[in-house]
Enzyme design. Structure first.
Site, short mmCIF file in Angstrom:
data_model
loop_
_atom_site.label_atom_id
_atom_site.label_comp_id
_atom_site.label_asym_id
_atom_site.label_seq_id
_atom_site.Cartn_x
_atom_site.Cartn_y
_atom_site.Cartn_z
N ASN A 36 -24.34 -7.33 -9.26
CA ASN A 36 -24.71 -6.29 -8.29
C ASN A 36 -25.99 -5.58 -8.71
O ASN A 36 -26.86 -5.31 -7.88
CB ASN A 36 -23.58 -5.27 -8.16
N LYS B 222 -22.23 2.88 -5.75
CA LYS B 222 -21.14 3.23 -6.67
C LYS B 222 -21.23 2.41 -7.97
O LYS B 222 -21.13 2.95 -9.08
CB LYS B 222 -19.81 2.96 -5.94
N PHE C 273 -32.37 -11.40 -1.01
CA PHE C 273 -32.48 -9.98 -1.37
C PHE C 273 -33.93 -9.56 -1.60
O PHE C 273 -34.23 -8.79 -2.51
CB PHE C 273 -31.56 -9.63 -2.54
N LEU C 274 -34.80 -10.06 -0.75
CA LEU C 274 -36.21 -9.67 -0.79
C LEU C 274 -36.63 -9.08 0.55
O LEU C 274 -37.81 -9.09 0.89
CB LEU C 274 -37.09 -10.87 -1.14
N LYS D 205 -25.35 -1.61 7.15
CA LYS D 205 -25.96 -2.91 7.48
C LYS D 205 -25.27 -3.40 8.74
O LYS D 205 -24.24 -2.84 9.15
CB LYS D 205 -25.81 -3.89 6.32
N ASP E 254 0.86 -1.18 0.00
CA ASP E 254 0.00 0.00 0.00
C ASP E 254 0.90 1.24 0.00
O ASP E 254 2.09 1.14 0.26
CB ASP E 254 -0.92 0.00 1.23
N PHE F 141 -16.88 -11.03 -5.07
CA PHE F 141 -18.31 -11.01 -4.73
C PHE F 141 -18.43 -11.12 -3.21
O PHE F 141 -19.14 -11.96 -2.68
CB PHE F 141 -19.04 -12.17 -5.42
N LEU F 142 -17.67 -10.30 -2.51
CA LEU F 142 -17.58 -10.40 -1.06
C LEU F 142 -18.53 -9.40 -0.41
O LEU F 142 -18.48 -8.22 -0.73
CB LEU F 142 -16.15 -10.08 -0.59
N CYS G 262 -20.40 -0.62 -2.32
CA CYS G 262 -20.48 -1.24 -3.66
C CYS G 262 -21.72 -0.83 -4.43
O CYS G 262 -21.61 -0.28 -5.53
CB CYS G 262 -20.48 -2.76 -3.53
C1 UDX Z 1 -22.58 -6.25 -1.88
C2 UDX Z 1 -22.68 -7.58 -2.62
O1 UDX Z 1 -23.51 -8.48 -1.88
C3 UDX Z 1 -21.30 -8.16 -2.86
O2 UDX Z 1 -21.40 -9.35 -3.64
C4 UDX Z 1 -20.45 -7.14 -3.60
O3 UDX Z 1 -19.16 -7.62 -3.85
C5 UDX Z 1 -20.38 -5.84 -2.80
O4 UDX Z 1 -21.72 -5.36 -2.56
P1 UDX Z 1 -22.31 -5.46 0.65
O5 UDX Z 1 -22.38 -4.07 0.13
O6 UDX Z 1 -21.26 -5.78 1.65
O7 UDX Z 1 -22.09 -6.49 -0.57
O8 UDX Z 1 -23.68 -5.82 1.36
P2 UDX Z 1 -24.99 -6.67 1.11
O9 UDX Z 1 -25.13 -7.62 2.23
O10 UDX Z 1 -25.07 -7.21 -0.24
O11 UDX Z 1 -26.10 -5.54 1.33
C6 UDX Z 1 -26.11 -4.36 0.53
C7 UDX Z 1 -27.22 -3.44 0.97
O12 UDX Z 1 -28.48 -3.96 0.59
C8 UDX Z 1 -27.30 -3.17 2.46
O13 UDX Z 1 -27.56 -1.80 2.67
C9 UDX Z 1 -28.49 -4.01 2.92
O14 UDX Z 1 -29.12 -3.45 4.05
C10 UDX Z 1 -29.38 -3.93 1.69
N1 UDX Z 1 -30.30 -5.08 1.57
C11 UDX Z 1 -29.80 -6.33 1.32
C12 UDX Z 1 -31.67 -4.87 1.63
O15 UDX Z 1 -32.13 -3.74 1.83
N2 UDX Z 1 -32.50 -5.95 1.46
C13 UDX Z 1 -32.05 -7.21 1.21
O16 UDX Z 1 -32.87 -8.12 1.06
C14 UDX Z 1 -30.65 -7.40 1.15
#
Ligand code: UDX
Length: 435
Positions: free
Chosen positions: A203, A258, A244-245, A315, A31, A147-148, A255
């Protein structure tokens, strides 16, 4: 086992580094920020992510942290894990990616530059040309998107749904895929452009599901259905699945916001208006503000009212507040003249607007409050609807932005309760749709 160089000791770079070390590879993380490297050398992880400190500790002899770019000279793989934040135009800022390419030292053999950062489709072709122009045509190139998800990034890395590798040469694809030997998962072998698009499309699809269920929630509120029951019933359809529902107050994080802007901009730069994605983004922005309408319906003017924001991270299980709904809510509440108190078990609230009082406990947040808003579904808030909270609040109103609590139990405990997309019950104000 391979020697792997990682450019960027941020969240993606460190998770990737400690996980490759756990798989047995020798890893050099480089870094440009001295303080970050010093802390890592001391064994300190500069963010909150489960299992990363343990993996760092366990694999110390296989992990090197450095500011010196020459320490990656003998690495067979050079992972690019730098930020690609949005610019004012909505395009991804690739300046850090180009800095890595520019700083690459003379490299012997046939190392492979592997892009983990999320980049617009076509970036690999440009980097390939850039490497060639620098006389580094013996350096291979591959796209291997991450995809983390924050909070369980290590388990996502060690037990992924798939690993995607796109390269210009089949041998480079095989070499990158071999780094994941020991992980039982399908490997998607494809071209570089498609690998880049898989990340953006995955995404965008996840965001589409969230905005979709949030709009269904809003229609549920207007029609008397319950989105939690609706999502359960919809999700059992094997063509749709349950993920994701969860309706709520919108997505945030480093992520989704952006990457959706970057994909929208990429499409528009290519002459295509991505209507569906534009709607997904707009629905999410409006969803973050719906709580304000709900509060006003119960309290009238918010001027001089005290509102407790419970949860600040975008989250649970992370301290990350990037693009968190809490920031939008705090700003809107201050603009309405409310007194805002905020609590989070991990996030420090440093990016909240001035004027918000950050308090150390839920009890401090709700004391004398006219309303409590669940912004992040932290486990610590599951017991919120207690006698202690009810008597502490000036007005026992809970707006549950994440549908964390049971509506019937919460009302039975003496609270006025409103979730997202859930039925209003007798005793609550009339279920006028919020704008
Ligand atoms: C996400 C993707 O899941 C990951 O694969 C990618 O590499 C980076 O972006 P992340 O941002 O860490 O990961 O969080 P994630 O758990 O996916 O949640 C994203 C947002 O969606 C959060 O604000 C969460 O509260 C919201 N969310 C998620 C909902 O509102 N409802 C859902 O059912 C799921």
């Amino acid at each position: 086992m391979a020697k792997v160089g990682i450019f960027g000791a941020g969240w993606v770079g460190l998770v990737t580094g400690v996980c490759f070390a756990e798989l047995g590879h020798e890893v050099v993380v480089r870094d440009v920020v001295p303080e970050k490297i010093e802390r890592l050398r001391r064994g300190e992880v500069p963010f909150h992510e489960a299992q990363v400190p343990d993996l760092l500790e366990r694999n110390r002899e296989r992990l090197t942290f450095t500011l010196d770019v020459d320490e990656v000279v003998d690495c067979e793989f050079l992972f690019v894990c730098v930020d690609t934040p949005p610019t004012y135009s909505g395009d991804a800022d690739l300046s850090r990616v180009w800095r890595v390419v520019d700083e690459l030292p003379e490299l012997p053999g046939h190392p492979i530059l592997v892009m983990k950062s999320t980049v617009p489709v076509g970036t690999g072709e440009k980097v390939r040309a850039g490497l060639d122009a620098r006389g580094l045509d013996h350096v291979g190139y591959a796209s291997n998107p991450e995809f983390l998800a924050e909070g369980h990034a290590v388990s996502d890395f060690m037990g992924p749904d798939r690993v995607v590798v796109g390269a210009f040469e089949a041998a480079d694809t095989d070499a990158v895929a071999s780094l994941y030997d020991g992980i039982d998962t399908p490997i998607v072998r494809t071209d570089v452009n498609s690998a880049e698009m898989i990340k953006l499309a995955a995404n965008a699809f996840l965001m589409t599901r969230i905005s979709f269920i949030n709009e269904i929630a809003n229609v549920c509120e207007a029609t008397g259905a319950d989105v939690v029951a609706v999502a359960a019933g919809v999700g059992l359809d094997s063509r749709l699945g349950p993920h994701f529902l969860r309706a709520g107050i919108g997505y945030g994080g480093s992520c989704f916001p952006k990457d959706s802007l970057a994909l929208k901009q990429l499409a528009s730069n290519s002459g295509y208006h991505f209507q569906l994605l534009s709607a997904v983004i707009e629905v999410n922005e409006l969803q973050k503000r719906r709580v304000i309408g709900k509060l006003k319906r119960h309290l009238g003017s918010l001027h001089g009212k005290t509102v407790a924001l419970l949860g600040l991270a975008f989250k649970p299980n992370t301290d990350d507040m990037r693009e968190a709904p809490s920031i939008v809510l705090a700003s809107r509440l201050l603009a309405e003249g409310a007194d805002v108190r905020a609590w989070d078990p991990v996030a420090d609230g440093g990016t909240l607007p001035r004027g918000v009082e950050i308090v150390p406990s839920v009890a401090d947040a709700v004391r004398g409050a006219d309303a409590a808003v669940i912004v992040t579904e932290w486990d610590e808030l599951r017991g919120l609807a207690s006698e202690e909270t009810r008597t502490a609040m000036a007005n026992p109103l809970i707006i549950d932005g994440r549908n964390l609590l049971d509506p019937a139990e919460t009302r039975l405990a003496g609270f006025t309760y409103e979730g997202i997309g859930r039925q209003a019950f007798a005793g609550d104000p009339s279920p006028t749709p919020t704008p």
